[in-house]
Design a protein around this motif. Structure first.
Motif, PDB file in Angstrom:
ATOM      1  N   VAL A   1      35.731  54.688  47.033  1.00 54.75           N
ATOM      2  CA  VAL A   1      36.427  54.870  48.271  1.00 54.75           C
ATOM      3  C   VAL A   1      36.965  56.219  48.505  1.00 54.75           C
ATOM      4  CG1 VAL A   1      38.822  54.019  48.901  1.00 54.75           C
ATOM      5  CG2 VAL A   1      37.531  52.535  47.705  1.00 54.75           C
ATOM      6  N   LEU A   2      36.940  56.967  47.654  1.00 52.74           N
ATOM      7  CA  LEU A   2      37.358  58.232  47.888  1.00 52.74           C
ATOM      8  C   LEU A   2      36.039  59.139  48.330  1.00 52.74           C
ATOM      9  CD1 LEU A   2      39.409  59.103  44.666  1.00 52.74           C
ATOM     10  CD2 LEU A   2      40.181  58.323  46.820  1.00 52.74           C
ATOM     11  N   VAL A   3      34.752  58.848  47.874  1.00 52.55           N
ATOM     12  CA  VAL A   3      33.575  59.379  48.634  1.00 52.55           C
ATOM     13  C   VAL A   3      33.630  59.048  50.003  1.00 52.55           C
ATOM     14  CG1 VAL A   3      31.277  59.307  48.652  1.00 52.55           C
ATOM     15  CG2 VAL A   3      32.388  59.500  46.379  1.00 52.55           C
ATOM     16  N   GLY A   4      33.984  57.727  50.358  1.00 52.17           N
ATOM     17  CA  GLY A   4      33.967  57.190  51.666  1.00 52.17           C
ATOM     18  C   GLY A   4      34.996  57.954  52.586  1.00 52.17           C
ATOM     19  N   ALA A   5      36.440  58.050  52.058  1.00 56.68           N
ATOM     20  CA  ALA A   5      37.091  58.765  52.800  1.00 56.68           C
ATOM     21  C   ALA A   5      36.815  60.061  53.247  1.00 56.68           C
ATOM     22  CB  ALA A   5      38.570  58.780  51.963  1.00 56.68           C
ATOM     23  N   ALA A   6      36.333  60.827  51.864  1.00 60.55           N
ATOM     24  CA  ALA A   6      36.003  62.421  52.321  1.00 60.55           C
ATOM     25  C   ALA A   6      34.864  62.427  53.333  1.00 60.55           C
ATOM     26  CB  ALA A   6      35.794  62.989  51.206  1.00 60.55           C
ATOM     27  N   TYR A   7      33.750  61.547  53.053  1.00 64.32           N
ATOM     28  CA  TYR A   7      32.529  61.728  53.867  1.00 64.32           C
ATOM     29  C   TYR A   7      32.848  61.330  55.359  1.00 64.32           C
ATOM     30  CZ  TYR A   7      27.943  60.485  55.576  1.00 64.32           C
ATOM     31  OH  TYR A   7      26.747  60.490  56.481  1.00 64.32           O
ATOM     32  N   ARG A   8      33.884  60.505  55.884  1.00 65.95           N
ATOM     33  CA  ARG A   8      34.128  60.145  56.976  1.00 65.95           C
ATOM     34  C   ARG A   8      34.948  61.336  57.713  1.00 65.95           C
ATOM     35  NH1 ARG A   8      35.402  55.226  54.275  1.00 65.95           N
ATOM     36  NH2 ARG A   8      34.218  53.452  55.081  1.00 65.95           N
ATOM     37  N   VAL A   9      35.645  62.151  56.837  1.00 69.62           N
ATOM     38  CA  VAL A   9      36.281  63.175  57.668  1.00 69.62           C
ATOM     39  C   VAL A   9      35.495  64.470  57.746  1.00 69.62           C
ATOM     40  CG1 VAL A   9      38.202  64.834  57.226  1.00 69.62           C
ATOM     41  CG2 VAL A   9      38.599  62.236  56.738  1.00 69.62           C
ATOM     42  N   VAL A  10      34.557  64.795  56.752  1.00 75.54           N
ATOM     43  CA  VAL A  10      33.681  65.822  56.834  1.00 75.54           C
ATOM     44  C   VAL A  10      32.154  65.834  57.207  1.00 75.54           C
ATOM     45  CG1 VAL A  10      35.045  67.180  54.943  1.00 75.54           C
ATOM     46  CG2 VAL A  10      33.164  65.707  54.323  1.00 75.54           C
ATOM     47  N   GLY A  11      31.757  64.529  57.055  1.00 77.31           N
ATOM     48  CA  GLY A  11      30.470  64.230  57.539  1.00 77.31           C
ATOM     49  C   GLY A  11      29.421  64.920  56.964  1.00 77.31           C
ATOM     50  N   SER A  12      29.512  65.198  55.551  1.00 77.84           N
ATOM     51  CA  SER A  12      28.749  65.977  54.701  1.00 77.84           C
ATOM     52  C   SER A  12      28.704  65.392  53.139  1.00 77.84           C
ATOM     53  CB  SER A  12      28.890  67.612  54.611  1.00 77.84           C
ATOM     54  OG  SER A  12      28.265  68.213  53.506  1.00 77.84           O
ATOM     55  N   VAL A  13      27.686  64.906  52.691  1.00 84.63           N
ATOM     56  CA  VAL A  13      27.507  64.348  51.370  1.00 84.63           C
ATOM     57  C   VAL A  13      28.061  65.262  50.393  1.00 84.63           C
ATOM     58  CG1 VAL A  13      26.135  63.122  49.600  1.00 84.63           C
ATOM     59  CG2 VAL A  13      25.812  62.804  52.160  1.00 84.63           C
ATOM     60  N   THR A  14      27.562  66.455  50.506  1.00 84.66           N
ATOM     61  CA  THR A  14      27.740  67.543  49.542  1.00 84.66           C
ATOM     62  C   THR A  14      29.212  67.878  49.542  1.00 84.66           C
ATOM     63  OG1 THR A  14      25.685  68.507  49.824  1.00 84.66           O
ATOM     64  CG2 THR A  14      27.139  70.007  48.728  1.00 84.66           C
ATOM     65  N   ASP A  15      29.869  68.281  50.627  1.00 85.86           N
ATOM     66  CA  ASP A  15      31.270  68.433  50.920  1.00 85.86           C
ATOM     67  C   ASP A  15      32.148  67.391  50.640  1.00 85.86           C
ATOM     68  OD1 ASP A  15      31.045  71.137  51.729  1.00 85.86           O
ATOM     69  OD2 ASP A  15      30.757  70.399  53.833  1.00 85.86           O
ATOM     70  N   ALA A  16      31.749  66.083  50.686  1.00 86.60           N
ATOM     71  CA  ALA A  16      32.530  64.892  50.176  1.00 86.60           C
ATOM     72  C   ALA A  16      32.564  64.895  48.922  1.00 86.60           C
ATOM     73  CB  ALA A  16      31.778  63.771  50.990  1.00 86.60           C
TER      74      ALA A  16
END
Length: 299
Positions: free
Chosen positions: A22-37
């Protein structure tokens, strides 16, 4: 790292891992980058290991709020990097097949078309949209997370929701029909059938390509079926040894052009009423690190 008396680091890690997808999904939706998420989620873990857990009433909501706040900070840090970027910036594809839990979390909610729309929001609008529309957090908790008043957050949510809805297809897109359209387009492109490619594109179709200055890409969006087809076939002509495959990325079928064993281009299609309205091509090799190699798909 501080660990509370009576609670082992292993127990904290086990509890955190229950929410990691869930946290990976939340971060990815905001930053649009797998590495940054993934970096954001790792930072969330460090914060989680150091808080007083007796004061946390809802672990999932608490972790989502921390993750979104950290992702928002990361997005703001990216601003200078994005301004210097060569050509259009598209989000990085995510291979949800790598982690079944992440695949379930991201299914049907992080299509490339949706991420492209989210890119047009302000950072605060984007974070608000994710917290409210995706995770249904109360406005007062979102306000506390973002350091804004509840009234301001409601206004942010209203603007973001209106902007996203205005950019969505007019008709509900059937996944099976979308997959069929993707297959037909891939076959036409792979066989060099110019007229068939044109016939599958809507009159107002747009192509956006992201090469990051490292691969050939259009510096501006390309509009119209004929211009899109000509540009695509020019790229294919320069690389006649491309091998094209379809693979699930971002919860949808994307087609991938391979040069030797490595992914060269990942293409996502946006459709409406049976025609392709948008093509998003990611060619920057830095953004293709999670895309499977050709031998992995063919094995």
């Amino acid at each position: 790292m501080r660990v509370e008396a009576g609670v082992t680091e292993e127990e904290l890690a086990r509890e955190f891992d229950q929410h990691r997808a869930v946290l990976v999904g939340a971060a990815y939706r905001v930053v649009g980058s797998v590495t940054d998420a993934e970096d954001v989620v790792q930072e969330t873990w460090l914060r989680w290991a150091g808080v007083d857990h007796e004061e946390v009433r809802d672990t999932r909501a608490y972790l989502i709020r921390i993750t979104t706040r950290l992702a928002l900070n990361r997005l703001r840090q990216q601003k200078a990097r994005r301004e210097e970027y060569v050509g259009p910036w598209l989000p990085e594809p995510i291979n949800s097949d790598d982690d079944p839990a992440v695949a379930v979390e991201l299914a049907d909610s992080v299509s490339m078309a949706m991420l492209v729309v989210l890119e047009t929001l302000s950072p605060l609008e984007r974070a608000t949209f994710v917290l409210r529309e995706v995770f249904d957090l109360p406005y007062d908790e979102i306000a506390d997370t973002l350091g804004r008043s509840e009234a301001a957050v409601r206004q942010l949510a209203h603007r973001a929701r209106g902007h996203v809805h205005a950019r969505q297809p007019r008709h509900q897109v059937d996944k099976e029909r979308h997959n069929e359209l993707t297959m037909r387009f891939m076959a036409a492109a792979g066989s060099g059938d110019f007229d068939q490619v044109v016939s599958l594109l809507a009159p107002d179709a747009v192509l956006i390509s992201d090469g990051g200055g490292k691969k050939k890409a259009a510096l501006r969006p390309i509009h119209g079926p004929d211009k899109i087809a000509r540009w695509m076939f020019a790229v294919i002509a320069e690389n006649p040894n491309f091998q094209i495959r379809i693979a699930p990325l971002n919860g949808e079928n994307a087609f991938i052009a391979y040069y030797d064993d490595a992914p060269d281009t990942v293409a996502f299609l946006e459709s409406d009423d049976g025609l392709i309205t948008g093509l998003y091509l990611i060619r920057n090799p830095d953004k293709l690190t999670t895309v499977p190699a050709l031998h992995e798909l063919d094995s």
